[in-house]
Design a protein around this motif. Structure first.
Motif, PDB file in Angstrom:
ATOM      1  N   ALA A 120       0.440  -1.037   0.496  1.00 19.26           N
ATOM      2  CA  ALA A 120       0.077  -0.129   0.200  1.00 19.26           C
ATOM      3  C   ALA A 120       0.578   0.851  -0.056  1.00 19.26           C
ATOM      4  CB  ALA A 120      -1.508  -0.094   1.045  1.00 19.26           C
ATOM      5  N   LEU A 121       2.140   0.916   0.793  1.00 20.26           N
ATOM      6  CA  LEU A 121       2.568   2.424   0.865  1.00 20.26           C
ATOM      7  C   LEU A 121       3.414   2.382  -1.225  1.00 20.26           C
ATOM      8  CD1 LEU A 121       5.642   2.186   3.657  1.00 20.26           C
ATOM      9  CD2 LEU A 121       3.985   4.211   3.274  1.00 20.26           C
ATOM     10  N   ALA A 122       4.098   1.403  -1.034  1.00 21.09           N
ATOM     11  CA  ALA A 122       4.748   1.444  -2.378  1.00 21.09           C
ATOM     12  C   ALA A 122       2.956   2.066  -3.503  1.00 21.09           C
ATOM     13  CB  ALA A 122       4.885   0.452  -3.292  1.00 21.09           C
ATOM     14  N   LEU A 123       2.241   1.679  -3.701  1.00 20.07           N
ATOM     15  CA  LEU A 123       1.003   2.396  -4.254  1.00 20.07           C
ATOM     16  C   LEU A 123       1.114   3.977  -4.136  1.00 20.07           C
ATOM     17  CD1 LEU A 123      -1.401  -0.345  -4.270  1.00 20.07           C
ATOM     18  CD2 LEU A 123      -0.046  -0.296  -6.413  1.00 20.07           C
ATOM     19  N   ARG A 124       1.209   4.316  -2.978  1.00 19.93           N
ATOM     20  CA  ARG A 124       1.163   6.153  -2.978  1.00 19.93           C
ATOM     21  C   ARG A 124       2.194   6.159  -2.941  1.00 19.93           C
ATOM     22  NH1 ARG A 124      -1.073   3.949   2.441  1.00 19.93           N
ATOM     23  NH2 ARG A 124       0.868   5.604   3.646  1.00 19.93           N
ATOM     24  N   MET A 125       3.053   6.275  -3.451  1.00 25.45           N
ATOM     25  CA  MET A 125       4.307   7.163  -3.795  1.00 25.45           C
ATOM     26  C   MET A 125       4.391   7.860  -5.293  1.00 25.45           C
ATOM     27  SD  MET A 125       6.315   6.624  -1.674  1.00 25.45           S
ATOM     28  CE  MET A 125       5.404   6.515  -0.223  1.00 25.45           C
ATOM     29  N   PRO A 126       5.019   9.188  -5.459  1.00 24.22           N
ATOM     30  CA  PRO A 126       4.705   9.931  -6.527  1.00 24.22           C
ATOM     31  C   PRO A 126       5.388   9.149  -8.082  1.00 24.22           C
ATOM     32  CG  PRO A 126       6.288  10.770  -5.581  1.00 24.22           C
ATOM     33  CD  PRO A 126       5.108   9.891  -4.417  1.00 24.22           C
ATOM     34  N   VAL A 127       6.274   7.854  -8.115  1.00 22.62           N
ATOM     35  CA  VAL A 127       6.726   7.485  -8.613  1.00 22.62           C
ATOM     36  C   VAL A 127       6.876   6.243  -9.108  1.00 22.62           C
ATOM     37  CG1 VAL A 127       8.969   9.245  -8.507  1.00 22.62           C
ATOM     38  CG2 VAL A 127       8.905   6.680  -7.272  1.00 22.62           C
ATOM     39  N   PRO A 128       6.385   5.398  -9.915  1.00 19.79           N
ATOM     40  CA  PRO A 128       6.658   4.171  -9.914  1.00 19.79           C
ATOM     41  C   PRO A 128       7.351   3.071  -9.013  1.00 19.79           C
ATOM     42  CG  PRO A 128       6.867   4.992 -12.426  1.00 19.79           C
ATOM     43  CD  PRO A 128       7.182   6.255 -10.985  1.00 19.79           C
ATOM     44  N   VAL A 129       6.978   2.442  -8.069  1.00 23.83           N
ATOM     45  CA  VAL A 129       7.668   1.428  -7.452  1.00 23.83           C
ATOM     46  C   VAL A 129       7.556  -0.020  -7.317  1.00 23.83           C
ATOM     47  CG1 VAL A 129       7.733   0.937  -5.012  1.00 23.83           C
ATOM     48  CG2 VAL A 129       7.716   2.927  -5.492  1.00 23.83           C
ATOM     49  N   GLU A 130       8.664  -0.971  -7.956  1.00 24.43           N
ATOM     50  CA  GLU A 130       8.111  -1.851  -8.528  1.00 24.43           C
ATOM     51  C   GLU A 130       8.660  -3.037  -6.762  1.00 24.43           C
ATOM     52  OE1 GLU A 130      10.655  -5.555 -11.048  1.00 24.43           O
ATOM     53  OE2 GLU A 130      10.144  -3.372 -12.197  1.00 24.43           O
ATOM     54  N   ASP A 131       8.166  -4.140  -6.349  1.00 19.39           N
ATOM     55  CA  ASP A 131       8.275  -4.455  -5.191  1.00 19.39           C
ATOM     56  C   ASP A 131       7.935  -5.753  -5.333  1.00 19.39           C
ATOM     57  OD1 ASP A 131       5.562  -5.833  -4.625  1.00 19.39           O
ATOM     58  OD2 ASP A 131       4.513  -3.832  -4.997  1.00 19.39           O
TER      59      ASP A 131
END
Length: 361
Positions: A240-251
């Protein structure tokens, strides 16, 4: 064949350096009673520590033997530059590693020089260096005690700061709204028969204030322990944290179930800080978040988190105002560690490890 070159080169370079450093250090200590040594001892000892560190590195690179640094960590006052020259000198001389380094120099001039000239005996030089430059059991215990003192101090400071933040947020937000709502209810009570229309408007306003106060209280609780973490566990909370970031985050997150609540909270807020820092300061096109349950170099179970970005680099954990420094202090309370690799121009890779054991079931 390589040892035939390394050994003589080591002997030629280190003999004069060992003699010079030994002479300077001894003369500096002898000059302490007349005050001159107070100013000369710290720089000579720092030079000796640098020299010993280079030999530890050579023993690791050439001999495959790890030689940990034995020095006591500097007190907070010394790291901040508050401690004077006399206190600095005293702290250096009270450190047992200072005297072990000094005792190592004559051994390096004699046995070390001889074994370096005879390449087959070079491993014996490495073992001598390791034995004399690595920390003793007592020194390791003292380091551990000092580390625990530092982390306890940080934990107390962090708890006090968190309490002040909660008090401030309550005072400026929900408390103020609840007080205003209480005053409005008193007015409504007086108006309900004389001016029902105005009382009705004030009831609507009081309802809005109560809703806003409830929202602020929820936000406050979320800052202490996020509901998504409690309800869905660490992997989903991190996604959920990764989805809220303003840049793409691959987890890529692989964790076996739940962990103790303080551990999950520490990892959650550490990752939140790392992702926010990357998006805010590194100007990356993409960020990678890898989280797994693994074993550290000692075999202990840890949660290992790696945050990598393709931004401009230059991140550092040094400095009291550094966001990474705050993450480091938070992790230290759990015996966690933080490693930063961030050359100018990038990429940046930040790895943290936190001891953790999965909860049963």
């Amino acid at each position: 064949m390589l040892a035939l070159v390394r050994g003589p080169a080591l002997a030629v370079v280190t003999l004069p350096l060992s003699i010079l450093l030994f002479t300077l250090c001894v003369v500096s200590i002898v000059l302490l009673p007349i005050g001159v040594g107070v100013f000369t001892t710290p720089p000579t000892q720092q030079a000796l520590r640098w020299y010993a560190d280079q030999r530890r590195r050579l023993v690791r690179d050439w001999g495959g033997l790890e030689v940990p640094r034995p020095y006591r960590p500097w007190p907070r006052e010394l790291r901040s530059g508050v401690v004077g020259q006399v206190e600095r000198c005293v702290l250096l001389l009270k450190d047992p590693a200072t005297w072990r380094d000094l005792a190592w120099l004559p051994a390096d001039m004699t046995a070390g020089f001889t074994t370096a000239l005879l390449p087959p005996l070079l491993p014996v030089n490495h073992r001598i260096t390791k034995a004399m430059l690595e920390p003793t059991r007592e020194m390791l215990l003292a380091q551990r005690v000092e580390q625990l003192y530092e982390t306890r101090h940080d934990a107390v400071d962090a708890s006090a700061a968190e309490l002040r933040r909660i008090e401030r947020d309550l005072h400026d937000g929900a408390q103020a709204r609840l007080v205003a709502m209480g005053m409005s209810l008193g007015t409504i009570e007086a108006l309900v028969e004389r001016d029902p229309a105005r009382a009705k408007k004030m009831i609507a306003q009081a309802r809005a204030n109560s809703a806003e106060a409830l929202t602020e209280l929820r936000d406050l609780v979320r800052g202490i322990h996020p509901p998504v973490l409690a309800e869905r566990g660490l992997p989903d909370a991190l996604r959920a944290l990764a989805l809220r970031m303003p840049v793409p985050v691959e987890d890529d997150i692989e964790l076996p179930g739940r962990f103790d609540e303080p551990v999950e909270t520490a990892v959650y807020f550490a990752v939140s800080e790392l992702l926010t820092n990357a998006a805010k300061h590194a100007d990356p096109k993409k960020v990678w978040l890898d989280v797994l349950f693994a074993a550290d170099v000692s075999g202990a179970s840890v949660i290992r988190v790696t945050v990598t970005d393709d931004g401009k680099g230059g991140a550092t954990s040094e400095g009291t105002g550094s966001g990474l420094g705050g993450v480091q202090r938070r992790l230290a309370q759990f015996d966690g560690v933080l490693a930063v690799s961030s050359p100018e121009g990038g990429p940046t890779m930040i790895t943290l490890e936190l001891p953790a054991t999965p909860l049963p079931g």
